[in-house]
Design an enzyme around this catalytic site. Structure first.
Site, PDB file in Angstrom:
ATOM      1  N   ASP A  17       0.830  -1.210   0.000  1.00  0.00           N
ATOM      2  CA  ASP A  17       0.000   0.000   0.000  1.00  0.00           C
ATOM      3  C   ASP A  17       0.865   1.261   0.000  1.00  0.00           C
ATOM      4  OD1 ASP A  17       0.775  -0.872   2.611  1.00  0.00           O
ATOM      5  OD2 ASP A  17      -0.591   0.580   3.509  1.00  0.00           O
ATOM      6  N   GLU A  67      -0.001  -1.435   5.636  1.00  0.00           N
ATOM      7  CA  GLU A  67       1.065  -1.006   6.547  1.00  0.00           C
ATOM      8  C   GLU A  67       0.906   0.464   6.915  1.00  0.00           C
ATOM      9  OE1 GLU A  67       4.969   0.686   7.771  1.00  0.00           O
ATOM     10  OE2 GLU A  67       3.787   1.247   6.024  1.00  0.00           O
ATOM     11  N   HIS A  80       6.076   9.668   1.360  1.00  0.00           N
ATOM     12  CA  HIS A  80       4.910  10.438   1.827  1.00  0.00           C
ATOM     13  C   HIS A  80       4.982  11.892   1.350  1.00  0.00           C
ATOM     14  CE1 HIS A  80       4.210   7.466   5.451  1.00  0.00           C
ATOM     15  NE2 HIS A  80       4.683   6.859   4.376  1.00  0.00           N
TER      16      HIS A  80
HETATM   17 ZN   LIG Z   1       6.751   2.187   3.996  1.00  0.00          ZN
END
Ligand SMILES: [Zn+2]
Length: 381
Positions: A80, A142, A354
């Site tokens: 993910d 995760e 991210h």
């Molecule tokens: Zn990661």
């Protein structure tokens, strides 16, 4: 019929092109079946036995095994990604875009590419002739709940003696990270007219007392726990948001506080929660109120793998670097719980994870495949 294994970059591109955002916000959350099916297909084409494990609605783990026994090596990655805002990207997050000697795309470093690189390394070995088993693991969720890794640990079937999780560490071996606990604590008193304190029982006042006691507790934790392997060597406690009451002319009936604790290896979610519940119970008792506490999210555990473990020793030799710590959480504690000694090491940098324009440096691809091939040689061939 399984297809032949595509080139490494083609695999990375196909994995990036299969959206698999996981999020605790239902409007952003997606399934991961597309990624799982790609990895399943490629694993089968190399001769792995593939098991696809349902985790929850639309979410799956994959366990691909070659060889037999409970020893050997596990290479694990999550399928993910976090959500993204395409408007902030310079190219489509779901199209692998090669420029400046990098592959840009959502999940390029965190961490779909690792799954492709683990397959590329496996291709170098005759899987029919392994001395010890080689297992590829691809997990669900995760980034949100860790439910995929938790399910594997709960099943309790040991998959290998050692494990590598390919999170982006710039190819440096990591043997420890902090755990993270998010706790919401609510006090319920009674609302009433502000003109007469006897008409209610203020949850804001009990919360004030509770926060004071939390700061004393935080000082105690920071005196008792210190690990110089971490940049911030003590546990931390952040009070992130608070909500109570609705109007200045009403006594506050209920008040909620959210607490973030980053704790060191050796500390547990259960003991921290028990301590905080005990403090909250004392306050509730003193004020004649009730309280409620709830863990939000995964309650991620801290990681510590012995530097003397074989996997740590082998990776120290291969990289020339002793294992160190990171500030982010991983699935490693779930594998360590199964007595599978785990090191986190992978291509790319957490600084790009991210973030808009997440990328994998091309120069990390070959060294990663070489390192994984060396590990397979050591543990399995
Ligand atoms: Zn990661």
């Amino acid at each position: 019929m399984p297809r032949a294994l595509p080139s490494t970059r083609e695999m990375i591109a196909q994995l990036i092109a299969s959206p698999s955002v996981s999020s605790t916000a239902p409007e952003s959350d997606m399934g991961n079946r597309g990624v799982i099916d790609l990895v399943a297909d490629w694993s089968e084409s190399l001769g792995f036995d593939v098991e696809i494990q349902p985790v929850s609605d639309g979410k799956f783990n994959l366990i691909a095994r070659a060889g037999s026994g409970s020893d050997g090596l596990v290479l694990s990655g999550h399928t993910d990604t976090v959500p993204c805002d395409p408007d902030l990207w310079n190219s489509d997050p779901w199209v692998a875009s090669e420029r400046d000697d990098r592959i840009y795309g959502l999940g390029s470093c965190d961490m779909k590419s690792f799954l492709a690189l683990a397959l590329a390394a496996s291709r170098k070995t005759d899987l029919g002739k392994l001395r010890q088993p080689l297992t590829l693991v691809a997990t669900a969720d995760e980034e949100s709940t860790m439910n995929g890794a938790r399910l594997i640990a709960d099943n309790g079937r040991k998959l290998g003696r050692c494990c590598v999780i390919g999170e982006p560490t710039g190819l440096l071996p990591i043997n420890q990270h902090k755990g993270c606990l998010t706790l919401m604590v609510r006090f319920d008193g009674r609302s009433g007219h502000a003109s007469d304190p006897g008409l209610g029982n203020s949850a804001l006042e009990s919360m004030h007392d509770f926060i004071g006691r939390l700061f004393v507790y935080r000082e105690r934790l920071q005196r008792n726990y210190n690990n110089p392997a971490f940049t911030i060597p003590t546990p931390t406690m952040n009070l992130g948001h608070i909500h109570g009451g609705d109007s200045s002319n009403r006594i506050c009936g209920s008040c909620t506080l959210s607490i973030d604790i980053r704790f060191l290896p050796g500390m547990t979610v259960a003991s921290l929660r028990a301590d905080i519940d005990e403090i909250a119970a004392e306050v509730a008792d003193r004020f004649g109120q009730t309280f409620n506490s709830e863990i939000i999210g995964s309650g991620g555990k801290a990681m510590l793998t012995d530097e003397a473990s074989e996997i740590a020793q082998v990776l120290t030799r291969l990289t020339g670097k002793k294992p160190s710590s990171v500030a982010f959480g991983t699935e490693a504690p779930y594998f360590n719980d199964m007595q599978t000694e785990t090191i986190v090491i992978g291509p790319g940098s957490i600084n790009q994870a991210h973030q808009p324009d997440e990328y994998l440096p091309l120069e990390h691809i070959e060294p990663t495949v070489k390192m994984l091939d060396d590990l397979i040689a050591h543990f399995c061939r």
